[in-house]
Design a protein around this motif. Structure first.
Motif, PDB file in Angstrom:
ATOM      1  N   PHE A   1      -9.197   4.966   3.250  1.00  0.00           N
ATOM      2  CA  PHE A   1      -8.642   5.574   2.038  1.00  0.00           C
ATOM      3  C   PHE A   1      -9.252   4.966   0.779  1.00  0.00           C
ATOM      4  O   PHE A   1      -9.284   5.619  -0.271  1.00  0.00           O
ATOM      5  CB  PHE A   1      -7.132   5.384   1.993  1.00  0.00           C
ATOM      6  CG  PHE A   1      -6.385   6.274   2.925  1.00  0.00           C
ATOM      7  CD1 PHE A   1      -6.980   7.410   3.437  1.00  0.00           C
ATOM      8  CD2 PHE A   1      -5.078   5.985   3.282  1.00  0.00           C
ATOM      9  CE1 PHE A   1      -6.290   8.234   4.300  1.00  0.00           C
ATOM     10  CE2 PHE A   1      -4.385   6.813   4.142  1.00  0.00           C
ATOM     11  CZ  PHE A   1      -4.989   7.934   4.653  1.00  0.00           C
TER      12      PHE A   1
ATOM     13  N   TYR B   1      -2.977  14.143  -3.002  1.00  0.00           N
ATOM     14  CA  TYR B   1      -3.612  13.039  -2.256  1.00  0.00           C
ATOM     15  C   TYR B   1      -2.627  11.880  -2.086  1.00  0.00           C
ATOM     16  O   TYR B   1      -2.547  11.271  -1.006  1.00  0.00           O
ATOM     17  CB  TYR B   1      -4.857  12.590  -3.013  1.00  0.00           C
ATOM     18  CG  TYR B   1      -5.481  11.310  -2.515  1.00  0.00           C
ATOM     19  CD1 TYR B   1      -6.250  11.288  -1.362  1.00  0.00           C
ATOM     20  CD2 TYR B   1      -5.302  10.119  -3.205  1.00  0.00           C
ATOM     21  CE1 TYR B   1      -6.823  10.116  -0.903  1.00  0.00           C
ATOM     22  CE2 TYR B   1      -5.877   8.938  -2.764  1.00  0.00           C
ATOM     23  CZ  TYR B   1      -6.627   8.952  -1.609  1.00  0.00           C
ATOM     24  OH  TYR B   1      -7.184   7.784  -1.167  1.00  0.00           O
ATOM     25  N   GLY B   2      -1.846  11.591  -3.141  1.00  0.00           N
ATOM     26  CA  GLY B   2      -0.905  10.477  -3.082  1.00  0.00           C
ATOM     27  C   GLY B   2       0.171  10.685  -2.034  1.00  0.00           C
ATOM     28  O   GLY B   2       0.479   9.769  -1.259  1.00  0.00           O
TER      29      GLY B   2
ATOM     30  N   ASP C   1      -9.817   6.421  -2.946  1.00  0.00           N
ATOM     31  CA  ASP C   1      -9.138   5.777  -4.072  1.00  0.00           C
ATOM     32  C   ASP C   1     -10.112   5.533  -5.222  1.00  0.00           C
ATOM     33  O   ASP C   1      -9.782   5.773  -6.394  1.00  0.00           O
ATOM     34  CB  ASP C   1      -8.545   4.442  -3.624  1.00  0.00           C
ATOM     35  CG  ASP C   1      -7.356   4.618  -2.705  1.00  0.00           C
ATOM     36  OD1 ASP C   1      -6.815   5.729  -2.661  1.00  0.00           O
ATOM     37  OD2 ASP C   1      -6.989   3.643  -2.030  1.00  0.00           O
TER      38      ASP C   1
ATOM     39  N   THR D   1      -1.467  10.540   1.603  1.00  0.00           N
ATOM     40  CA  THR D   1      -1.864   9.198   2.045  1.00  0.00           C
ATOM     41  C   THR D   1      -0.672   8.260   2.144  1.00  0.00           C
ATOM     42  O   THR D   1      -0.687   7.356   2.978  1.00  0.00           O
ATOM     43  CB  THR D   1      -2.900   8.612   1.085  1.00  0.00           C
ATOM     44  OG1 THR D   1      -2.391   8.650  -0.241  1.00  0.00           O
ATOM     45  CG2 THR D   1      -4.207   9.345   1.172  1.00  0.00           C
ATOM     46  N   SER D   2       0.372   8.479   1.317  1.00  0.00           N
ATOM     47  CA  SER D   2       1.536   7.603   1.459  1.00  0.00           C
ATOM     48  C   SER D   2       2.246   7.880   2.780  1.00  0.00           C
ATOM     49  O   SER D   2       2.728   6.950   3.434  1.00  0.00           O
ATOM     50  CB  SER D   2       2.488   7.775   0.277  1.00  0.00           C
ATOM     51  OG  SER D   2       3.038   9.055   0.272  1.00  0.00           O
TER      52      SER D   2
ATOM     53  N   LEU E   1       1.855   6.382  -6.985  1.00  0.00           N
ATOM     54  CA  LEU E   1       0.770   7.259  -7.451  1.00  0.00           C
ATOM     55  C   LEU E   1       1.203   8.717  -7.406  1.00  0.00           C
ATOM     56  O   LEU E   1       1.012   9.472  -8.373  1.00  0.00           O
ATOM     57  CB  LEU E   1      -0.467   7.040  -6.567  1.00  0.00           C
ATOM     58  CG  LEU E   1      -1.644   7.960  -6.826  1.00  0.00           C
ATOM     59  CD1 LEU E   1      -2.243   7.692  -8.188  1.00  0.00           C
ATOM     60  CD2 LEU E   1      -2.697   7.804  -5.752  1.00  0.00           C
TER      61      LEU E   1
ATOM     62  N   LEU F   1      -4.009   3.216  -9.221  1.00  0.00           N
ATOM     63  CA  LEU F   1      -5.204   3.395  -8.399  1.00  0.00           C
ATOM     64  C   LEU F   1      -6.075   2.143  -8.417  1.00  0.00           C
ATOM     65  O   LEU F   1      -6.645   1.755  -7.389  1.00  0.00           O
ATOM     66  CB  LEU F   1      -6.000   4.608  -8.892  1.00  0.00           C
ATOM     67  CG  LEU F   1      -5.539   5.936  -8.322  1.00  0.00           C
ATOM     68  CD1 LEU F   1      -6.160   7.097  -9.063  1.00  0.00           C
ATOM     69  CD2 LEU F   1      -5.906   6.028  -6.852  1.00  0.00           C
TER      70      LEU F   1
ATOM     71  N   ARG G   1       1.091   3.899  -3.129  1.00  0.00           N
ATOM     72  CA  ARG G   1       0.698   5.302  -2.931  1.00  0.00           C
ATOM     73  C   ARG G   1       1.838   6.242  -3.310  1.00  0.00           C
ATOM     74  O   ARG G   1       1.610   7.322  -3.870  1.00  0.00           O
ATOM     75  CB  ARG G   1       0.261   5.529  -1.490  1.00  0.00           C
ATOM     76  CG  ARG G   1      -1.057   4.889  -1.186  1.00  0.00           C
ATOM     77  CD  ARG G   1      -1.616   5.200   0.169  1.00  0.00           C
ATOM     78  NE  ARG G   1      -2.763   4.354   0.398  1.00  0.00           N
ATOM     79  CZ  ARG G   1      -3.957   4.559  -0.128  1.00  0.00           C
ATOM     80  NH1 ARG G   1      -4.153   5.612  -0.902  1.00  0.00           N
ATOM     81  NH2 ARG G   1      -4.959   3.743   0.096  1.00  0.00           N
TER      82      ARG G   1
ATOM     83  N   LEU H   1      -4.463  -0.207  -6.094  1.00  0.00           N
ATOM     84  CA  LEU H   1      -4.687   0.205  -4.705  1.00  0.00           C
ATOM     85  C   LEU H   1      -6.054  -0.254  -4.217  1.00  0.00           C
ATOM     86  O   LEU H   1      -6.191  -0.791  -3.110  1.00  0.00           O
ATOM     87  CB  LEU H   1      -4.582   1.721  -4.593  1.00  0.00           C
ATOM     88  CG  LEU H   1      -3.218   2.299  -4.283  1.00  0.00           C
ATOM     89  CD1 LEU H   1      -3.260   3.806  -4.360  1.00  0.00           C
ATOM     90  CD2 LEU H   1      -2.776   1.863  -2.899  1.00  0.00           C
TER      91      LEU H   1
ATOM     92  N   SER I   1       0.039   6.327   5.447  1.00  0.00           N
ATOM     93  CA  SER I   1       0.130   4.872   5.366  1.00  0.00           C
ATOM     94  C   SER I   1       1.480   4.391   5.905  1.00  0.00           C
ATOM     95  O   SER I   1       1.559   3.366   6.597  1.00  0.00           O
ATOM     96  CB  SER I   1      -0.067   4.442   3.910  1.00  0.00           C
ATOM     97  OG  SER I   1      -0.163   3.063   3.803  1.00  0.00           O
TER      98      SER I   1
ATOM     99  N   ASP J   1       0.831  -1.210   0.000  1.00  0.00           N
ATOM    100  CA  ASP J   1       0.000   0.000   0.000  1.00  0.00           C
ATOM    101  C   ASP J   1       0.863   1.257   0.000  1.00  0.00           C
ATOM    102  O   ASP J   1       0.625   2.173  -0.794  1.00  0.00           O
ATOM    103  CB  ASP J   1      -0.908  -0.043   1.234  1.00  0.00           C
ATOM    104  CG  ASP J   1      -1.961   1.036   1.207  1.00  0.00           C
ATOM    105  OD1 ASP J   1      -2.947   0.869   0.467  1.00  0.00           O
ATOM    106  OD2 ASP J   1      -1.787   2.055   1.892  1.00  0.00           O
TER     107      ASP J   1
END
Lengths: 207, 207
Positions: free
Chosen positions: A128, A103-104, A132, A107-108, A49, A190, A46, A193, A111, A42
């Motif tokens: 998330f 967003y990537g 996604d 969230t990475s 992404l 995506l 991310r 993901l 995460s 994950d």
């Protein structure tokens, strides 16, 4: 390596201890269980992404090209530029991919934080997947829009008299094409993901 | 009504009987448990997906319009048609929405069959979410592609000399616009399908 230490150490009923002692404070568990491979995947996806969205935006915004082209007054020529702001489709593309890149990276980081400290925010990462799915729609639509307009620029459309421009603005078209290709890669990331999130949800369901 | 019969009839440990007796034959359970609301929503959304994809394809393929337009030899005019096959973007749109409509009717029938006979195919419906995610990408990309080309037809692009055609082919453009709008609705239905699948997966996870 952590899993080997688990095996050698005498730990009766380690796997079900959290079910029987829900009120146990975090300080009593100095070594969290080894992180799942899915959580690591994950984080990597991310980050991919974020990277692909950033590359797509950068390649698109640096696509400006100026050429000497003929103007209606026949023997004369004048410099004319092609840049992405000339098409609403490319502006939408840059806006959508910028939001997705932001967003990537957010969230990475969350995460990754959740991977390093699994008990800090157990519920956040599982939510998330909703965003996604939404961003998959946004990125796929942006890729399609930019790709459709770029295809007209490449081939033209003789039925309605839209002439191709890629024979004049070759570098511009190469930038657009590369950007659309990278954006297609972001769409695939995506999709992966979302599928990995569904896979990790399915693994939690008792048989 | 079925749930009321459950309450009035003396059935000790009805809710967990399937866990304790996995080898019980189906004939011993003449009345299956009441179907979840989520399964009904799934059937309705899949039928909506089929209906919207069918409408989008039909509106697109019936968009042909013939008008008398001026030709390069000045005083003369000639009839010229606008139809969706003149643009690769619209051909991709029709192909993608056709496949999605076929997928929608097949999965809505299977989902309805699974709703009526819950024990016949318990695992099949839960795997549809993978294809839902893939088709979400396909439909969103098709919507974006057709929308991007339709926008050029509506507004033109003065920077590259692509003139608008919707002032001549008004009916054609209205068909295209309506088709893209219905396709956008199909994308939203697919997003809802994925989110409902994730919701039903989350409900199966023990707290």
């Amino acid at each position: 390596m952590a899993s080997e230490n688990y095996k050698t150490a005498p730990q009766p009923e380690t796997t079900t201890s959290w079910e029987k002692e829900p009120a146990r404070p975090p300080v009593a568990q100095p070594r969290p269980p080894p992180a799942s491979h899915l959580a690591l995947v994950d984080v990597v996806l991310r980050f991919l992404l974020f990277a692909s969205a950033l590359v797509a935006v950068l390649v698109m915004v640096t696509s400006k090209q100026t050429e000497i082209v003929p103007i209606p007054f026949y023997p004369f020529k004048a410099p004319a530029s092609a840049k992405f702001t000339h098409s609403p489709a490319f502006i939408y593309f840059v806006a959508a991919l910028s939001v997705v890149g932001f967003y990537g990276i957010i969230t990475s980081l969350i995460s990754l934080f959740s991977l390093l400290r699994p008990r800090s925010c157990p519920k956040v990462v599982s939510h998330f997947v909703i965003f996604d799915v939404l961003f998959l729609g946004v990125v796929a639509a942006a890729t399609g829009t930019a790709g459709g307009v770029a295809y007209i620029g490449l081939k033209g459309n003789s039925h309605v008299g839209w002439r191709k421009i890629c024979n004049v603005y070759g570098d511009f078209c190469r930038h657009i094409g590369a950007s659309v290709a990278v954006s297609l890669f972001a769409s695939v990331v995506l999709v992966l993901l979302v599928l990995f999130s569904i896979r990790s949800l399915t693994k939690k369901i008792p048989k």
